[in-house]
Design an enzyme around this catalytic site. Structure first.
Site, PDB file in Angstrom:
ATOM      1  CB  SER A  11      66.396  42.945 -41.332  1.00  0.00           C
ATOM      2  OG  SER A  11      65.681  44.020 -40.741  1.00  0.00           O
TER       3      SER A  11
ATOM      4  CG  ASN B 135      67.382  50.035 -30.614  1.00  0.00           C
ATOM      5  OD1 ASN B 135      67.320  49.776 -31.823  1.00  0.00           O
ATOM      6  ND2 ASN B 135      68.248  50.901 -30.106  1.00  0.00           N
TER       7      ASN B 135
ATOM      8  CB  THR C  89      78.257  -0.712 -24.174  1.00  0.00           C
ATOM      9  OG1 THR C  89      78.988  -1.936 -24.099  1.00  0.00           O
ATOM     10  CG2 THR C  89      77.094  -0.753 -23.183  1.00  0.00           C
ATOM     11  CG  HIS C  90      82.298   0.112 -26.033  1.00  0.00           C
ATOM     12  ND1 HIS C  90      83.223   1.087 -25.772  1.00  0.00           N
ATOM     13  CD2 HIS C  90      81.884  -0.352 -24.826  1.00  0.00           C
ATOM     14  CE1 HIS C  90      83.380   1.205 -24.456  1.00  0.00           C
ATOM     15  NE2 HIS C  90      82.571   0.344 -23.854  1.00  0.00           N
TER      16      HIS C  90
ATOM     17  CB  SER D 120      70.526   3.970 -56.188  1.00  0.00           C
ATOM     18  OG  SER D 120      71.536   4.143 -57.161  1.00  0.00           O
TER      19      SER D 120
ATOM     20  CE  LYS E 249      72.325   1.575 -51.639  1.00  0.00           C
ATOM     21  NZ  LYS E 249      73.542   2.331 -51.715  1.00  0.00           N
TER      22      LYS E 249
ATOM     23  CG  ASN F 110      70.017   4.714 -50.693  1.00  0.00           C
ATOM     24  OD1 ASN F 110      70.554   3.666 -50.374  1.00  0.00           O
ATOM     25  ND2 ASN F 110      70.224   5.305 -51.849  1.00  0.00           N
TER      26      ASN F 110
ATOM     27  CD  GLU G 208      71.800   8.411 -45.765  1.00  0.00           C
ATOM     28  OE1 GLU G 208      72.949   8.210 -46.158  1.00  0.00           O
ATOM     29  OE2 GLU G 208      70.819   8.319 -46.520  1.00  0.00           O
TER      30      GLU G 208
ATOM     31  CE1 TYR H 276      69.300  46.121 -32.392  1.00  0.00           C
ATOM     32  CE2 TYR H 276      70.402  48.002 -33.372  1.00  0.00           C
ATOM     33  CZ  TYR H 276      69.731  46.810 -33.511  1.00  0.00           C
ATOM     34  OH  TYR H 276      69.504  46.298 -34.759  1.00  0.00           O
TER      35      TYR H 276
ATOM     36  CD  GLN I  36      69.101  43.858 -39.523  1.00  0.00           C
ATOM     37  OE1 GLN I  36      68.451  44.854 -39.228  1.00  0.00           O
ATOM     38  NE2 GLN I  36      69.781  43.782 -40.659  1.00  0.00           N
TER      39      GLN I  36
ATOM     40  CE  LYS J 152      65.097  40.689 -35.997  1.00  0.00           C
ATOM     41  NZ  LYS J 152      66.506  40.946 -35.649  1.00  0.00           N
TER      42      LYS J 152
HETATM   43  N1  ARG Z   1      66.050  45.526 -38.089  1.00  0.00           N
HETATM   44  C1  ARG Z   1      66.632  45.844 -36.836  1.00  0.00           C
HETATM   45  C2  ARG Z   1      67.032  44.555 -36.099  1.00  0.00           C
HETATM   46  O1  ARG Z   1      66.576  43.537 -36.448  1.00  0.00           O
HETATM   47  C3  ARG Z   1      65.665  46.614 -36.001  1.00  0.00           C
HETATM   48  C4  ARG Z   1      66.312  47.484 -34.980  1.00  0.00           C
HETATM   49  C5  ARG Z   1      66.988  48.612 -35.646  1.00  0.00           C
HETATM   50  N2  ARG Z   1      67.485  49.554 -34.691  1.00  0.00           N
HETATM   51  C6  ARG Z   1      68.377  50.485 -35.016  1.00  0.00           C
HETATM   52  N3  ARG Z   1      68.742  51.267 -34.093  1.00  0.00           N
HETATM   53  N4  ARG Z   1      68.879  50.551 -36.222  1.00  0.00           N
HETATM   54  O2  ARG Z   1      67.820  44.587 -35.162  1.00  0.00           O
END
Ligand code: ARG
Length: 461
Positions: free
Chosen positions: A26, A112, A157-158, A279, A285, A287, A292, A319, A324, A327
């Site tokens: 990651s 974790n 409205t509408h 365009s 045009k 735009n 949008e 966990y 993961q 993110k």
């Molecule tokens: N890169 C992991 C995550 O974002 C970190 C935690 C990893 N923990 C593990 N027990 N493998 O969740």
């Protein structure tokens, strides 16, 4: 097996497969949390020293190494090693290269609780930045509303003309929706503001850790109550995504209106050249791409929110690597909302409202029909009867018997005073109830809105 390959090689005979690394690493996206990871490590080392698990020298050596890593990462000269599967691994690996005491940094800590802490810190800051941008857009709406003065447009409205309101009223309506976004973002920040550090992998530690100290060092408002929950909980990410998604939905509604208003059929607004596109084929045009895209980006935000909820549902405690996947949606949602806010803000700040076109559209006598019925009510007619009386005149006018004003002026129970209500602007001016769309009520509302922005900005700090 290469001893430096992973943090967990001790139990394994063979190297990880290339495909495992490709799907599991990651670092490519979580390196974005390097400041948070380094701050968390610094706080952890400080705590370890104060409970006697590091000497003062070891703590200082780790802290100095963390400074170096932070500088390397900030300046883009951090050398990534093949085993750097995530930001936590990369920072610890480099700290240990720089200071042998780094080998003690992971004492009483797991990735974790570490990753949860990093992401909470990141979320807290990111939502604050988004909030500042929302306040910016609210200020733009306020200033455009103040500039709009007494300009009227039809309220819909509408998407059918309903009753005229001040342009300022319409702009402020979007501003109040954003005020609720500011509340939701503050609540999501508050929920992120709990430290999971000290939970370890899932069960806490036999070492004398002091979670309250790490929490205080990092400025967290609270400390976890349950170590399993601390590492398994991603509610704060869902809360953040929900707040961002509702905000995105509001931006989408504003975008849609700008698309409609800038069409030649409406002609209520002309976009500045800097915020419009042309365009490649049709020379005439202009735009509204920004509007949008504001409309479209909400779809992606909704996807991130539902995607995360689907990831979380059914996950056993505590966990699991599934977490993961929290993110990328969060990072993208924050980026998306910030981009959209900036673009829409610029577009609104520079747009030219064609208040003559709006006034023309708002001047249809039919738009005053409700006010006409209320005029009768004020003179003792039950509303249902008043509604029917006005509807009858509207029907006759639409059937070609005469202008509504002439029919009203001549009708029993109405007369010239009632007909005067049909003059452009006359009916809107009579809407004086709190929060209404007439000039007096809007002036008061504008004051409250200005005050609200100031209070929210002060709360943000
Ligand atoms: N890169 C992991 C995550 O974002 C970190 C935690 C990893 N923990 C593990 N027990 N493998 O969740």
């Amino acid at each position: 097996m290469d001893d430096s390959a992973t943090l967990w090689h001790g139990r394994f005979d063979g190297d990880p497969a290339q495909a495992l690394r490709a799907v599991g690493d990651s670092f490519g996206f979580d390196r974005r949390m390097f400041r948070e990871d380094i701050a968390g490590s610094r706080a952890h080392a400080t705590m370890l020293a104060s409970v006697g698990l590091l000497t003062a020298d070891e703590r200082d050596a780790i802290s100095a190494a963390l400074d170096v890593v932070e500088a390397e990462m900030t300046e883009g000269r951090f050398a990534v090693a093949p085993g750097d599967e995530d930001i936590h691994t990369a920072v610890e690996r480099r700290v240990t290269e720089l200071a042998p005491a780094g080998a003690k940094l992971h004492t009483g800590r797991s990735r974790n609780d570490q990753v949860a802490a990093d992401l909470r810190l990141w979320t807290r800051t990111a939502l604050g930045d988004v909030t500042a941008a929302v306040l910016g857009l609210q200020r733009t709406l306020l200033s455009r509303a103040a500039d709009a003065g007494a300009a009227l447009l039809p309220g819909y409205t509408h998407l059918q003309q309903a009753q005229p309101v001040l342009l300022a009223h319409h702009l402020l309506a979007h501003g109040w929706a954003l005020a609720r976004d500011v509340e939701r973002l503050a609540e999501a920040r508050r929920r992120a503001d709990v430290s999971p550090l000290g939970a370890g992998a899932l069960a806490g530690s036999s070492l004398p850790l002091d979670p309250a100290q790490t929490a205080a060092e990092l400025g967290f408002a609270a400390v976890f109550d349950n170590s399993l929950d601390a590492v398994a909980d991603r509610d704060f990410v869902a809360d953040a995504l929900y707040a961002l998604t509702v905000l995105g939905v509001h931006l989408s509604r504003m975008g849609e209106e700008l698309v409609i208003w800038s069409s030649s059929e409406f002609g209520f607004v002309e976009l500045d050249d800097a915020y419009a596109t042309g365009s490649s084929m049709m020379p005439q045009k202009k735009n509204p791409d920004v509007a949008e895209l504001a409309r479209a980006k909400a779809g992606r935000l909704i996807g991130h929110l539902t995607g995360l909820l689907a990831t979380l549902k059914g996950l056993p405690l505590a966990y699991a690597k599934d977490l993961q996947e929290d993110k990328e949606p969060l990072f993208d949602a924050v980026d998306t909302v910030r981009l959209t806010l900036a673009a829409l803000d610029g577009m609104l700040a520079t747009a030219r409202f064609d208040t003559d076109r709006m006034a023309d559209a708002a001047s249809s006598p039919y738009a005053a029909a409700t006010d006409l019925a209320e005029w009768l009510v004020a003179r003792g007619t039950p509303f249902r009867a008043a509604h029917a009386a006005v509807a009858g005149l509207v029907r006759r006018s639409l059937a070609g018997e005469g202008s509504l004003a002439d029919l009203v002026a001549a009708a029993a129970g109405f007369g010239p005073d009632a007909a005067a209500l049909l003059e452009p602007g006359a009916s809107a001016a009579r809407r004086i109830t709190p929060g209404a769309g007439g000039p007096e009520a809007v002036a008061a509302q504008m004051q409250r809105f200005r005050q609200r922005i100031e209070t929210d900005a002060a709360d943000l700090g």
